[in-house]
Scaffold this motif. Structure first.
Motif, mmCIF file in Angstrom:
data_model
loop_
_atom_site.group_PDB
_atom_site.id
_atom_site.type_symbol
_atom_site.label_atom_id
_atom_site.label_comp_id
_atom_site.label_asym_id
_atom_site.label_seq_id
_atom_site.Cartn_x
_atom_site.Cartn_y
_atom_site.Cartn_z
ATOM 1 N N TRP A 1 0.833 -1.209 0.000
ATOM 2 C CA TRP A 1 0.000 0.000 0.000
ATOM 3 C C TRP A 1 0.865 1.255 0.000
ATOM 4 N N PHE B 1 -5.844 2.522 -3.560
ATOM 5 C CA PHE B 1 -6.073 1.275 -2.849
ATOM 6 C C PHE B 1 -5.878 0.057 -3.738
ATOM 7 N N PRO C 1 -4.856 4.372 7.762
ATOM 8 C CA PRO C 1 -6.043 4.173 6.909
ATOM 9 C C PRO C 1 -7.110 5.246 7.142
#
Lengths: 291, 284
Positions: A38, A43, B132
């Protein structure tokens, strides 16, 4: 009871949903992307196994950071705990001034880390206009105190930053220990006094057993938060000059070097330490969750 | 005490009291000293500070404060800080009091799992979910710089501790109160609103105070999610750091502007604040 059950799930759901959306799900995503390439931008992920962990374990700075976290933990488990216990014991007998002292001791604790770090950097540790400039001529160059001449140099920066954080933190321990000490049964204290116990014996045999659960809980919490410590280090040295921590390492890898793989891997390592400590925390609170 | 070399135990006790005060005063001076340094130097010119930071101000340099207010963009900063903390407090109070009631009363079958979840979540490192979440905020939702949204993140961060505190406050309420209200025909909403919430109100104030101060002082999340434009008061001071090394009086005035409000607030609500610190920490 059964009939009401759904309603109670509804009542607990706002807290659960919020925590799940912001902590749990992104946390699980971290667990997932730590094993991919990542890049923090898009993504599309490729499985890379434990490559990210290899990268951080091969990085000398990562191990420095881990060592610094351990040093930090040891400093925090001793110095503020000792100050906190001493002041709490002394405050126990102060009837009128107890509240005032607690207020003063908590002063730095209620201020923002940004405020505290900046005031120390500018008015105490600044070699041009701070207190340091006044003190420096009196610190001999070849003595044990010589590193204090430049407190943010690589040899001692970690200790300087820790000192500022401890300065802001110990008052919290005073207040917590004092509250625990005040739960000691007064009959025990009086009985020991009648038998001629001195202050040290009184502490060792009467007070310490009462406050031991609180002291142990604080040990666990201090250990956890020492592994997560971020603000003071980031603001005062940005992890440079030998004071890198796991938290600043992870943060800088992500937001300055754009090495998201290393950042999430470090985040996971930190969480593993945190989980270990929370295990103790839950175990110590087991009486509260027993049916 | 009988073995004390000065003979009379009265003197011994007086000496003991004196040295106890000395130690307490020493630590009080350590805690307050740096803050007093900021106070006196915020009123001085840079030259006076550079000459001797320990000297007392001869006249008050009010200009330091007006300059700092502008440089630190504190008009914007304080409004944002209030919105940020206000959002966090309201969201936490709503969610945590309901959850605390359910967990304290063991109203659901899985109360134990959820209690442990919140316990573990108290100590979760921000770095576990930060990256994230940042991606989500920046790339997916476009919420970077959105103050109320960041307030909600801070609410989630403080939720576990708040649920835990609220749970312990609800546990202190006798069960008979709820039972009596139920027998009188009250439903859950009425039980909460008319019977339980008024009783745990001091606890709710405690949670509000703790969460409010946390949100006001927070750095890692606000710095990352608000960026450099939509800053809070603390971020305003942070942005001044290192830029005004030759205007130390202004820097100290800016620091003073950040010191005064939390200290004043703390003195006003000390009882609730100390209650909040202590009730999470007493065991056994």
């Amino acid at each position: 009871m059964r009939r009401w059950s759904f309603q109670y799930y509804l009542l607990i759901s706002p807290a659960l949903l919020l925590s799940a959306m912001i902590v749990l799900v992104p946390g699980l995503l971290t667990l997932l992307v730590a094993f991919t390439d990542w890049n923090g931008v898009s993504f599309d992920l490729n499985w890379v196994g434990v490559a990210n962990f290899h990268k951080i374990f091969d990085d000398r700075i990562f191990w420095n950071a881990l060592g610094n976290n351990i040093r930090w933990t040891l400093l925090f488990l001793t110095i503020p705990v000792a100050i906190g216990l001493l002041t709490a014991m002394l405050l126990l007998k102060r009837r009128r001034t107890k509240t005032l002292y607690q207020l003063i001791y908590l002063g730095p604790y209620v201020l923002a880390p940004v405020t505290n770090a900046i005031l120390w950097l500018n008015i105490v540790l600044n070699p041009a206009s701070g207190l340091l400039r006044q003190i420096r001529p009196y610190i001999p160059r070849d003595s044990l105190l010589a590193p204090l001449r430049s407190p943010l140099s690589p040899d001692v920066a970690l200790f300087t930053v820790a000192a500022v954080d401890i300065w802001h933190y110990w008052g919290f321990l005073t207040v917590v220990y004092l509250a625990a000490l005040r739960q000691t049964p007064q009959e025990l204290v009086e009985a020991a006094m009648v038998e001629g116990a001195n202050a040290l014996q009184l502490f060792r045999h009467i007070y310490l057993p009462t406050i031991l659960p609180t002291v142990l809980l604080m040990f666990v919490l201090i250990t956890i938060f020492s592994f997560l410590t971020f603000e003071y280090v980031y603001i005062m040295t940005n992890g440079g000059t030998g004071s890198e921590m796991l938290s600043t390492y992870a943060y800088n890898q992500a937001f300055h070097k754009f090495q998201y793989g290393r950042a999430v891997a470090t985040g996971l390592v930190m969480s593993a330490f945190g989980l270990l400590a929370s295990f103790f925390y839950v175990w110590m609170s087991r009486r509260e969750i027993r049916a | 005490m009988s073995a004390f070399p000065f003979g009379s135990p009265r003197y011994a006790r007086a000496l003991q009291r004196f040295s106890a005060h000395l130690v307490l005063l020493f630590f009080a001076a350590t805690a307050m000293g740096p803050l007093l340094l900021v106070l006196i130097n915020s009123m001085k010119t840079h030259r006076q500070i550079a000459r001797n930071p320990l000297s007392l101000p001869t006249a008050i340099e009010w200009e330091n404060f007006s300059l700092a207010w502008g440089y630190g963009n504190f008009s914007r900063g304080f409004i944002n800080s209030i919105v940020l903390s206000g959002t966090a407090v309201l969201v936490v109070l709503f969610c945590a009091s309901l959850a605390g009631y359910v967990l304290a009363g063991r109203k659901i079958r899985h109360w134990r799992i959820f209690t442990i979840y919140f316990m573990v979540a108290i100590t979760v490192p921000i770095q576990l979910f930060l990256f994230p979440l940042y991606y989500l905020f920046a790339r997916v939702l476009g919420l970077l710089g959105n103050v109320p949204a960041v307030g909600v993140v801070l609410a989630a961060l403080n939720m576990p501790l708040a649920v835990f505190l609220m749970r312990s406050f609800f546990l202190a309420v006798p069960e008979q109160l709820e039972e009596a209200a139920r027998i009188d025909g009250a439903n859950t909403w009425q039980v909460l609103w008319y019977v339980l919430f008024p009783i745990v109100r001091p606890g709710m104030i405690t949670v509000a105070v703790i969460v409010g101060l946390h949100a006001w002082n927070e750095f890692l999340i606000t710095r990352t999610f608000l960026g450099t434009e939509n800053i809070t008061a603390t971020l305003g001071l942070y942005s001044m750091n290192g830029t005004y090394v030759s205007a130390m009086g202004v820097m100290m005035a800016g620091t003073m502007i950040l010191i005064a409000p939390p200290l004043a607030f703390f003195v006003l609500v000390q009882r609730y604040f100390i209650e909040g610190l202590v009730s999470g920490a007493l065991k056994g």
